[in-house]
Design a protein around this motif. Structure first.
Motif, PDB file in Angstrom:
ATOM      1  N   THR A   1       0.839  -1.210   0.000  1.00  9.98           N
ATOM      2  CA  THR A   1       0.000   0.000   0.000  1.00  9.98           C
ATOM      3  C   THR A   1       0.876   1.263   0.000  1.00  9.98           C
ATOM      4  N   GLN A   2       1.899   1.175   0.845  1.00 10.22           N
ATOM      5  CA  GLN A   2       2.807   2.311   0.923  1.00 10.22           C
ATOM      6  C   GLN A   2       3.497   2.534  -0.439  1.00 10.22           C
ATOM      7  N   SER A   3       3.826   1.428  -1.065  1.00 11.63           N
ATOM      8  CA  SER A   3       4.500   1.544  -2.372  1.00 11.63           C
ATOM      9  C   SER A   3       3.582   2.171  -3.408  1.00 11.63           C
ATOM     10  N   GLN A   4       2.322   1.738  -3.353  1.00 11.24           N
ATOM     11  CA  GLN A   4       1.348   2.313  -4.302  1.00 11.24           C
ATOM     12  C   GLN A   4       1.217   3.830  -4.099  1.00 11.24           C
ATOM     13  N   GLN A   5       1.207   4.192  -2.818  1.00  9.84           N
ATOM     14  CA  GLN A   5       1.100   5.631  -2.515  1.00  9.84           C
ATOM     15  C   GLN A   5       2.343   6.384  -3.047  1.00  9.84           C
ATOM     16  N   SER A   6       3.480   5.735  -2.877  1.00  6.28           N
ATOM     17  CA  SER A   6       4.719   6.372  -3.361  1.00  6.28           C
ATOM     18  C   SER A   6       4.692   6.521  -4.887  1.00  6.28           C
ATOM     19  N   ILE A   7       4.177   5.499  -5.537  1.00  8.75           N
ATOM     20  CA  ILE A   7       4.075   5.556  -6.999  1.00  8.75           C
ATOM     21  C   ILE A   7       3.176   6.716  -7.424  1.00  8.75           C
ATOM     22  N   GLN A   8       2.061   6.830  -6.696  1.00  6.53           N
ATOM     23  CA  GLN A   8       1.135   7.922  -7.023  1.00  6.53           C
ATOM     24  C   GLN A   8       1.813   9.290  -6.843  1.00  6.53           C
ATOM     25  N   THR A   9       2.595   9.350  -5.781  1.00  3.37           N
ATOM     26  CA  THR A   9       3.261  10.614  -5.479  1.00  3.37           C
ATOM     27  C   THR A   9       4.358  10.926  -6.529  1.00  3.37           C
ATOM     28  N   LEU A  10       5.031   9.849  -6.858  1.00  7.41           N
ATOM     29  CA  LEU A  10       6.154  10.028  -7.782  1.00  7.41           C
ATOM     30  C   LEU A  10       5.711  10.180  -9.249  1.00  7.41           C
ATOM     31  N   THR A  11       4.472   9.837  -9.485  1.00  5.45           N
ATOM     32  CA  THR A  11       4.003   9.956 -10.867  1.00  5.45           C
ATOM     33  C   THR A  11       4.107  11.424 -11.337  1.00  5.45           C
ATOM     34  N   ASP A  12       3.768  12.250 -10.338  1.00  3.63           N
ATOM     35  CA  ASP A  12       3.849  13.670 -10.671  1.00  3.63           C
ATOM     36  C   ASP A  12       5.287  14.098 -10.945  1.00  3.63           C
ATOM     37  N   ARG A  13       6.149  13.316 -10.364  1.00  7.58           N
ATOM     38  CA  ARG A  13       7.554  13.693 -10.541  1.00  7.58           C
ATOM     39  C   ARG A  13       8.207  12.675 -11.463  1.00  7.58           C
ATOM     40  N   ILE A  14       7.402  12.153 -12.353  1.00 10.94           N
ATOM     41  CA  ILE A  14       7.852  11.037 -13.150  1.00 10.94           C
ATOM     42  C   ILE A  14       9.102  11.354 -13.963  1.00 10.94           C
TER      43      ILE A  14
ATOM     44  N   ALA B   1      14.256   7.250 -12.957  1.00 11.51           N
ATOM     45  CA  ALA B   1      15.129   6.162 -12.484  1.00 11.51           C
ATOM     46  C   ALA B   1      14.559   5.543 -11.216  1.00 11.51           C
ATOM     47  N   GLN B   2      14.087   6.453 -10.350  1.00 13.13           N
ATOM     48  CA  GLN B   2      13.498   5.963  -9.102  1.00 13.13           C
ATOM     49  C   GLN B   2      12.232   5.146  -9.367  1.00 13.13           C
ATOM     50  N   LEU B   3      11.457   5.545 -10.379  1.00  8.05           N
ATOM     51  CA  LEU B   3      10.238   4.834 -10.743  1.00  8.05           C
ATOM     52  C   LEU B   3      10.524   3.420 -11.171  1.00  8.05           C
ATOM     53  N   VAL B   4      11.592   3.357 -11.980  1.00  7.80           N
ATOM     54  CA  VAL B   4      11.957   1.988 -12.419  1.00  7.80           C
ATOM     55  C   VAL B   4      12.271   1.099 -11.216  1.00  7.80           C
TER      56      VAL B   4
END
Length: 447
Positions: free
Chosen positions: A217-230, A235-238
């Protein structure tokens, strides 16, 4: 050849004044008459003449007589026995003219033949002992009877114990649902701890799944947050995606494992632990019942073995008596008592009692071919006839007295004389029935 009485002459003995008798060679000769006429005195005189001074009457000389007793008996072997004179001296002369004495008479005269009531009045066990001694199996039978009694007592005791064991086993309760062996509380606790340990491991795995779920769940939240900073965090997204992918795989594996897990219930063990005393009480009860049944069976087996031993001893007893030379067919000994044709002494007829007594006396001293019997008035005619026929069949002689003047009496005694003699054979004229007391005339049949 058995020795019998051919002729007897008695003078001045007890109530007898003068009597001469030639008894039947075989069978029964009955001396009859009323009471106090001298019948028994005849038998007492014969006993004294043949048995010796121990049979001498305490008042041998007839009351009122000035002449001493005189007795003469001629036996069928030619032997002449005489007592006469002031001292009633014994004189025994054999057919060759040689003199003898009481020792010669004792060689063929049996004590019980001249005193048969002594045998008949003895106890049943005494009669049986006499019989066993003369047939030579007394000691062997005694040992077998001792062994029989010992086994019987042992079997009786075992039988009582076996019955008690059976009753005790039958009275014991039984719980068919109880286990066969006692339950150990330590074992139950150990089983419970093992189950709790397995359940704890299952809980740990469930917790691990929740942790992974939380991380996901935490990871999903991080992905959502980082999407904006995609752009910035490509690199971090990968990296995160890879992490996510790995976590997803782990999650799927852990979830599948958890889905197959099934907790074990400790309810039954907890109940068993709570009820262990009751369970063990039932187990002990069952074990006690099984032990009681086993004991009962063991004692029953011992009882059966002793029964077989007892039957074997009884068969040995029967064989011992069967092979013995008994004096009369149908005569035996059972438990120390005489048995004749299946009857004990007190159940025998009068005739059978006489047969048994006479046969045993004859066995004691086979050369003695006669017996003396007093007071046969208690026997009816059928019994007398039966006994007389048996005597004739066996070639035995019996001289007996009877309070009677009936036809069954061959000799009638009156006032110390022979008043009637059915056995006499007149020689040229009638036989005198009576003679004077002081100067008796010996004639064939009477005085």
């Amino acid at each position: 050849m058995s020795v019998k009485i051919n002729k007897l002459e008695i003078e001045n003995v007890k109530r007898v004044k003068a009597v001469k008798i030639e008894p039947n060679a075989n069978g029964l000769t009955i001396v009859g008459g009323n009471n106090n006429q001298g019948k028994t005195s005849v038998l007492d005189a014969i006993s004294w003449a043949l048995g010796g001074n121990r049979y001498k009457p305490s008042r041998a000389t007839r009351e009122g007589s000035m002449t001493p007793p005189h007795l003469q008996i001629v036996m069928n072997n030619g032997l002449v026995v005489e007592r006469k004179g002031k001292n009633s001296t014994l004189k025994v002369i054999d057919p060759n003219g040689d003199k003898g004495g009481q020792e010669l008479l004792n060689s063929f005269v049996e004590e019980l033949a001249i005193d048969l009531p002594k045998f008949m009045d003895s106890t049943s066990k005494e009669k049986a002992n006499i019989l066993l001694q003369i047939i030579g199996v007394g000691n062997q039978l005694f040992e077998l009877e001792r062994k029989e009694q010992e086994i019987y007592n042992q079997r009786h005791a075992i039988g009582q114990i076996a019955d008690q064991k059976k009753k005790y086993a039958a009275e014991q309760p039984y719980y068919p649902d109880a286990p066969k062996e006692l339950v150990s509380i330590n074992e139950l606790v150990k089983q419970q701890q093992e189950i709790l340990a397995r359940n704890g491991e299952n809980q740990r795995k469930r917790t691990e799944v929740e942790q992974i779920r939380f991380q996901l769940t935490q990871s999903q939240q991080s992905i959502q947050t980082l999407t904006d900073r995609i752009a910035e965090l490509q690199a971090q997204l990968v990296t995160e995606q890879q992490s996510f992918s790995n976590l997803s795989a782990d999650f799927e594996t852990a979830q599948k494992t958890v889905e197959t897990l099934q907790d074990e219930s400790t309810e039954e063990l907890q109940q068993n632990i709570a009820e262990i005393d009751e369970i063990n009480r039932k187990v002990r009860t069952n074990l006690d019942k099984e032990k009681a049944e086993e004991d009962a069976n063991q004692y029953q087996n011992q009882y059966d073995t002793l029964s077989n031993d007892l039957e074997s001893v009884r068969e040995d007893k029967a064989a011992l008596l069967t092979n013995a030379q008994l004096p009369l067919p149908g005569l035996s000994v059972d438990d120390g008592d005489l048995i004749y044709n299946g009857q004990r002494w007190d159940n025998m007829s009068g005739s059978d009692q006489l047969k048994v007594s006479t046969a045993i006396v004859r066995k004691l001293k086979p050369d003695c071919g006669f017996i003396l019997l007093d007071k046969l008035e208690q026997m009816d005619m059928a019994t007398l006839n039966e006994f007389g026929q048996w005597l004739e069949q066996e070639g035995l002689q019996a001289i007996a007295t009877r309070v009677s003047t009936g036809e069954e009496c061959e000799i009638i005694i009156e006032d110390g004389y022979v008043a009637e003699d059915k056995l006499s054979k007149p020689e040229g004229g009638p036989t005198p029935q009576q003679a004077t007391p002081t100067t008796p005339t010996w004639t064939k049949g009477a005085f």
